[in-house]
Write an enzyme that holds these catalytic residues in place. Structure first.
Site, mmCIF file in Angstrom:
data_model
loop_
_atom_site.group_PDB
_atom_site.id
_atom_site.type_symbol
_atom_site.label_atom_id
_atom_site.label_comp_id
_atom_site.label_asym_id
_atom_site.label_seq_id
_atom_site.Cartn_x
_atom_site.Cartn_y
_atom_site.Cartn_z
ATOM 1 N N LYS A 22 0.838 -1.215 0.000
ATOM 2 C CA LYS A 22 0.000 0.000 0.000
ATOM 3 C C LYS A 22 0.869 1.260 0.000
ATOM 4 C CE LYS A 22 -2.536 2.714 3.377
ATOM 5 N NZ LYS A 22 -1.397 3.468 3.926
ATOM 6 N N ASN A 23 1.834 1.324 0.923
ATOM 7 C CA ASN A 23 2.582 2.575 1.070
ATOM 8 C C ASN A 23 3.525 2.861 -0.096
ATOM 9 O OD1 ASN A 23 1.214 3.145 3.364
ATOM 10 N ND2 ASN A 23 2.890 2.681 4.779
ATOM 11 N N ARG A 92 -4.128 10.071 3.259
ATOM 12 C CA ARG A 92 -2.888 10.756 3.616
ATOM 13 C C ARG A 92 -2.037 11.022 2.369
ATOM 14 N NH1 ARG A 92 -0.929 13.891 7.294
ATOM 15 N NH2 ARG A 92 1.311 13.779 7.438
ATOM 16 N N CYS A 116 -5.217 8.331 8.617
ATOM 17 C CA CYS A 116 -5.553 7.852 9.962
ATOM 18 C C CYS A 116 -5.286 8.911 11.017
ATOM 19 C CB CYS A 116 -4.714 6.619 10.294
ATOM 20 S SG CYS A 116 -5.171 5.181 9.328
ATOM 21 N N ARG A 121 0.401 14.788 12.758
ATOM 22 C CA ARG A 121 0.889 14.547 11.400
ATOM 23 C C ARG A 121 1.048 15.815 10.542
ATOM 24 N NH1 ARG A 121 -1.789 9.092 9.063
ATOM 25 N NH2 ARG A 121 0.328 8.727 8.348
ATOM 26 N N PRO A 122 1.901 16.744 10.979
ATOM 27 C CA PRO A 122 2.114 17.950 10.172
ATOM 28 C C PRO A 122 2.846 17.634 8.864
ATOM 29 C CG PRO A 122 3.698 17.868 11.959
ATOM 30 C CD PRO A 122 2.768 16.696 12.160
ATOM 31 N N ILE A 123 2.854 18.592 7.939
ATOM 32 C CA ILE A 123 3.587 18.379 6.682
ATOM 33 C C ILE A 123 4.673 19.451 6.506
ATOM 34 C CG2 ILE A 123 1.760 17.091 5.492
ATOM 35 C CD1 ILE A 123 1.122 19.720 3.954
ATOM 36 N N ASP A 124 5.100 20.022 7.640
ATOM 37 C CA ASP A 124 6.077 21.116 7.579
ATOM 38 C C ASP A 124 7.378 20.720 6.884
ATOM 39 O OD1 ASP A 124 6.229 19.452 9.944
ATOM 40 O OD2 ASP A 124 7.842 20.742 10.644
ATOM 41 N N ASP A 305 3.559 0.641 12.236
ATOM 42 C CA ASP A 305 2.314 0.068 11.693
ATOM 43 C C ASP A 305 2.046 -1.345 12.224
ATOM 44 O OD1 ASP A 305 1.601 1.756 8.812
ATOM 45 O OD2 ASP A 305 3.526 2.014 9.780
ATOM 46 N N ILE A 327 6.943 7.041 17.181
ATOM 47 C CA ILE A 327 6.755 7.762 15.905
ATOM 48 C C ILE A 327 5.508 8.655 15.929
ATOM 49 C CG2 ILE A 327 6.582 7.517 13.381
ATOM 50 C CD1 ILE A 327 9.151 6.267 14.353
ATOM 51 N N ARG A 397 -8.945 0.056 3.557
ATOM 52 C CA ARG A 397 -8.033 1.031 2.943
ATOM 53 C C ARG A 397 -6.667 0.424 2.706
ATOM 54 N NH1 ARG A 397 -7.056 5.036 6.730
ATOM 55 N NH2 ARG A 397 -5.305 5.234 5.329
HETATM 56 C C1 UD1 Z 1 4.178 6.858 6.467
HETATM 57 C C2 UD1 Z 1 3.227 5.721 6.224
HETATM 58 C C3 UD1 Z 1 2.635 5.216 7.534
HETATM 59 C C4 UD1 Z 1 3.741 4.880 8.511
HETATM 60 C C5 UD1 Z 1 4.730 6.042 8.653
HETATM 61 C C6 UD1 Z 1 5.934 5.696 9.512
HETATM 62 C C7 UD1 Z 1 2.373 6.223 4.022
HETATM 63 C C8 UD1 Z 1 1.224 6.697 3.211
HETATM 64 N N1 UD1 Z 1 2.169 6.200 5.344
HETATM 65 O O1 UD1 Z 1 3.406 7.917 7.037
HETATM 66 O O2 UD1 Z 1 1.864 4.054 7.268
HETATM 67 O O3 UD1 Z 1 3.170 4.617 9.768
HETATM 68 O O4 UD1 Z 1 5.207 6.438 7.368
HETATM 69 O O5 UD1 Z 1 6.575 4.563 9.011
HETATM 70 O O6 UD1 Z 1 3.404 5.858 3.517
HETATM 71 N N2 UD1 Z 1 6.473 14.540 10.656
HETATM 72 C C9 UD1 Z 1 6.582 15.883 10.925
HETATM 73 N N3 UD1 Z 1 6.587 16.745 9.862
HETATM 74 C C10 UD1 Z 1 6.465 16.325 8.572
HETATM 75 C C11 UD1 Z 1 6.361 14.953 8.310
HETATM 76 C C12 UD1 Z 1 6.355 14.082 9.392
HETATM 77 O O7 UD1 Z 1 6.680 16.303 12.074
HETATM 78 O O8 UD1 Z 1 6.470 17.169 7.668
HETATM 79 C C13 UD1 Z 1 6.448 13.582 11.781
HETATM 80 C C14 UD1 Z 1 5.115 12.831 11.876
HETATM 81 O O9 UD1 Z 1 4.143 13.571 12.571
HETATM 82 C C15 UD1 Z 1 5.539 11.559 12.589
HETATM 83 C C16 UD1 Z 1 6.950 11.324 12.056
HETATM 84 O O10 UD1 Z 1 7.398 12.573 11.528
HETATM 85 O O11 UD1 Z 1 5.582 11.800 13.967
HETATM 86 C C17 UD1 Z 1 7.056 10.278 10.975
HETATM 87 O O12 UD1 Z 1 6.135 10.581 9.951
HETATM 88 P P1 UD1 Z 1 6.297 10.101 8.452
HETATM 89 O O13 UD1 Z 1 7.457 9.162 8.334
HETATM 90 O O14 UD1 Z 1 6.278 11.298 7.581
HETATM 91 O O15 UD1 Z 1 4.989 9.284 8.238
HETATM 92 P P2 UD1 Z 1 3.962 9.397 7.051
HETATM 93 O O16 UD1 Z 1 4.678 9.661 5.768
HETATM 94 O O17 UD1 Z 1 2.839 10.282 7.453
#
Ligand code: UD1
Length: 418
Positions: A22-23, A92, A116, A121-124, A305, A327, A397
């Site tokens: 999936k990912n 996501r 989820c 889960r910010p995108i900064d 996960d 995480i 999903r």
């Molecule tokens: C992806 C996976 C999810 C998995 C996760 C960790 C997908 C679609 N989802 O999620 O299944 O659980 O990796 O292996 O592939 N963070 C920030 N700022 C950012 C981005 C992330 O602070 O801009 C933080 C997140 O809040 C979290 C950590 O970094 O605490 C890891 O997040 P990230 O590896 O980005 O996970 P996802 O890509 O959301």
């Protein structure tokens, strides 16, 4: 709403074949729009997250042909329009269109992604990466307008080794001028799969799978054919189910190395496994399991996960086990429902302490998110009587044909819509 009903305590034996990851898929479909020709991706799982991405392709006027296991994407008539809030929020991974559209058109307009509820889960980090490449980011009421006159390669250090940020920056940087270096990049196998896909198109990416990725921008990306890797989280979930209630349960089409941290923990607990080149067989669950501690970590550490389904296994181990989630700040939504089923778990901050073994008894529970849902399925399979799992959409999903796969190996499981 979809409801899954499971009658527990059945013998689980036979073979389960693992689907495409999936990912990886959810990044590969947005990445496919970067080609100037046509991209074929096979081993694409039929899960609702894939459907949601296909809806976004339609919105962007991208031609695509979906057959049972593959998708052919041809973006030659694509229109770079805004991805509405409804579509952005469906999952996501909609955020991968931000990087891909920015790379291709130097402009992306979309809303904050869904997914989820397991933390803020910010995108900064994604946005900082785009800015480092020369883009400006405007955010008005959750609508993001990311644009650049020109994207220029840059050195980017990620404060957190984020999977999403690593892939998204890679998607934009493949079409930037010059060289981009991502330091402290995430190393998950899905990132390698996406980088290989882009390289097949003609991108120049080195180091995916290590913490430093080097991307030399190119002007043209061509035709390519690609295969999605097997889903290590789906595999891990079924291996855990095997350890809970399986007898000669073969989980097939697996890259065992991708689930190494799980397999080592299972062996430490006393689970008998046969590990082949592309399969893992759980020999017999009828054994005393030893308690253990796990701490989630970025790959190759213990996958966050798998933490939720693994909690179920710890309810059956003798003694005190601990799970520490590092995480996501809110990935324990399954705990109250496991307690409702009869588990003895104490949750304090980011650590769950589990006392086992405890008998579980079927009742009504909720799939609060995708992997919490998988945990409910695993628990229901060993619980006495019938368990009803509401909000089962979350499970669909990410798990292709979960009802069919479990039925084949002897589970008594049905799904219905109410
Ligand atoms: C992806 C996976 C999810 C998995 C996760 C960790 C997908 C679609 N989802 O999620 O299944 O659980 O990796 O292996 O592939 N963070 C920030 N700022 C950012 C981005 C992330 O602070 O801009 C933080 C997140 O809040 C979290 C950590 O970094 O605490 C890891 O997040 P990230 O590896 O980005 O996970 P996802 O890509 O959301």
């Amino acid at each position: 709403m979809k409801i899954i009903e499971i009658e527990g305590e059945k013998n689980i034996t036979g073979t389960i074949r693992i689907s495409g990851a999936k990912n990886a898929t959810v990044a590969l479909i947005p990445a496919a729009i970067l080609t100037d020709e046509e991209a074929t991706i096979c081993n694409v799982p039929e899960i609702t997250d894939t459907e949601a991405l296909c809806d976004i392709l339609k919105l962007l006027n991208v031609n695509f042909k979906r057959s049972t296991e593959s998708i052919i994407v041809n973006p030659q008539e694509m229109i770079n329009t805004e991805i509405t809030e409804e579509f952005s929020k469906k999952l996501r991974a909609s955020y991968y269109f931000m990087g891909a559209l920015l790379g291709k058109y130097k402009k992306a307009v979309m809303y904050f992604p869904g997914g989820c509820s397991i933390g803020s889960r910010p995108i900064d980090l994604h946005l900082k990466g785009f800015e480092a490449l020369g883009a400006t980011v405007k955010n008005e009421n959750n609508k993001y307008i990311v644009e650049a006159k020109e994207l220029k390669g840059a050195n980017i250090y990620l404060d957190i080794a984020s999977v999403g940020a690593t892939i998204n920056i890679m998607l934009a940087a493949v079409r930037a001028k010059g060289t981009t270096i991502i330091d402290n990049a995430a190393k998950e196998p899905e990132i390698v799969n996406v980088a290989t896909f882009l390289n097949n198109m003609g991108a120049k990416i080195l180091g995916a799978g290590t913490s430093t990725i080097k991307i030399e921008g190119v002007e043209h990306l061509g035709k390519c054919f690609h295969e999605v890797i097997p889903d290590r989280i789906e595999a891990g979930t079924y291996i855990i189910i095997g350890a809970l209630c399986g007898h000669m349960l073969k989980v097939d089409n697996v890259i065992p190395e991708h689930v190494d941290s799980l397999l080592l923990k299972l062996e430490e607990m006393g689970v008998d496994l046969e590990i082949g080149k592309d399969y893992v067989t759980v020999i017999d669950s009828n054994k005393t399991l030893r308690a253990t501690n796990i701490k989630t970590a970025v790959y190759p550490g213990f996958a966050t996960d798998l933490q939720q389904p693994f909690t179920v296994l710890l309810t059956q181990a003798k003694g005190k086990s601990k799970i520490t989630e590092t995480i996501f700040e809110n990935r324990f939504m399954h705990i109250p429902y496991l307690k409702k089923l009869g588990a003895d778990i104490e949750l304090k901050n980011q650590t769950a302490t589990i006392l086992g073994p405890r008998d579980l008894k079927g009742t009504e529970v909720v799939a609060t998110d995708l992997r919490a849902g998988a945990a409910m399925v695993a628990a229901a399979l060993i619980a006495k009587g019938t368990t009803t799992i509401t909000n089962a959409e979350h499970i669909l999903r990410g798990y292709e044909q979960i009802v069919e796969k479990l039925t084949t190996v002897g589970a008594k499981i049905t799904i219905k819509e109410i």
